[in-house]
Design a protein around this motif. Structure first.
Motif, mmCIF file in Angstrom:
data_model
loop_
_atom_site.group_PDB
_atom_site.id
_atom_site.type_symbol
_atom_site.label_atom_id
_atom_site.label_comp_id
_atom_site.label_asym_id
_atom_site.label_seq_id
_atom_site.Cartn_x
_atom_site.Cartn_y
_atom_site.Cartn_z
ATOM 1 N N PHE A 78 -15.254 35.612 85.925
ATOM 2 C CA PHE A 78 -13.938 36.497 85.185
ATOM 3 C C PHE A 78 -14.305 37.527 84.161
ATOM 4 O O PHE A 78 -15.154 37.207 83.460
ATOM 5 C CB PHE A 78 -12.989 35.412 84.574
ATOM 6 N N ASP A 80 -12.487 39.541 81.109
ATOM 7 C CA ASP A 80 -11.378 39.470 80.410
ATOM 8 C C ASP A 80 -11.594 40.634 79.553
ATOM 9 O O ASP A 80 -11.905 40.801 78.496
ATOM 10 C CB ASP A 80 -11.187 38.133 79.232
ATOM 11 N N TYR A 81 -10.373 41.919 79.785
ATOM 12 C CA TYR A 81 -10.629 42.869 79.157
ATOM 13 C C TYR A 81 -9.785 42.905 77.709
ATOM 14 O O TYR A 81 -10.269 43.710 76.932
ATOM 15 C CB TYR A 81 -10.040 44.041 79.987
ATOM 16 N N LYS A 83 -9.869 40.192 75.713
ATOM 17 C CA LYS A 83 -10.760 39.470 74.577
ATOM 18 C C LYS A 83 -12.316 40.242 74.625
ATOM 19 O O LYS A 83 -13.059 39.740 73.947
ATOM 20 C CB LYS A 83 -10.996 38.178 74.734
ATOM 21 N N LYS A 84 -12.469 41.173 75.632
ATOM 22 C CA LYS A 84 -13.674 41.883 75.832
ATOM 23 C C LYS A 84 -14.947 40.855 75.918
ATOM 24 O O LYS A 84 -15.711 40.898 75.063
ATOM 25 C CB LYS A 84 -13.944 42.691 74.623
ATOM 26 N N GLU A 85 -14.695 39.890 77.057
ATOM 27 C CA GLU A 85 -15.842 39.036 77.292
ATOM 28 C C GLU A 85 -15.685 38.735 78.649
ATOM 29 O O GLU A 85 -14.733 38.925 79.406
ATOM 30 C CB GLU A 85 -15.771 37.995 76.566
ATOM 31 N N ARG A 87 -17.008 35.569 81.638
ATOM 32 C CA ARG A 87 -16.973 34.398 81.939
ATOM 33 C C ARG A 87 -18.067 34.203 82.944
ATOM 34 O O ARG A 87 -17.852 34.692 83.998
ATOM 35 C CB ARG A 87 -15.633 33.620 82.271
ATOM 36 N N TYR A 97 -19.041 32.065 77.716
ATOM 37 C CA TYR A 97 -18.022 33.104 77.334
ATOM 38 C C TYR A 97 -18.877 34.168 76.770
ATOM 39 O O TYR A 97 -19.467 33.767 75.428
ATOM 40 C CB TYR A 97 -16.874 32.670 76.292
#
Length: 109
Positions: A78, A80-81, A83-85, A87, A97
């Protein structure tokens, strides 16, 4: 013939604080500076991550952590834009993460 105890006689005179300082200094010598990534390299990394996610490819991620470069092998699960991370699932099915700013390189495995 003289019997010398070698370094044994000096160890007793070293303070624990001194030993810790020497170990820390040796560790600091091995640290590297974080490489600067240009826009082309960032685009290549982005393309590989998306391609790996779409085709379930295993990738080799190079991460910069506190002066050292660590390698993580796994697949992107994944992005995550908010949280900028990322997975990333490794071979042991553990999810990591990883913040975007830690990535310095991504390669096909």
């Amino acid at each position: 013939m003289i019997k010398d105890r070698g370094t044994k006689k000096w160890v007793a005179m070293m303070l624990p604080e001194h030993v810790a300082a020497v170990k820390e200094e040796l560790l600091n010598e091995k640290k590297v500076k974080k490489p600067e990534l240009d826009q082309e390299k960032l685009n290549d990394i982005d393309l590989l991550i998306h391609e790996g996610m779409e085709y379930h490819l295993s990738l080799k991620f190079s991460l910069f952590k506190q002066g050292f470069i660590e390698i993580l092998i796994g697949r992107t699960v994944f992005i995550d834009y908010i949280k900028k991370e990322l997975r990333i699932e490794d071979e042991n099915n553990t999810i990591h993460y990883i913040p975007f700013h830690m990535l310095i390189d991504v390669e096909r495995r």
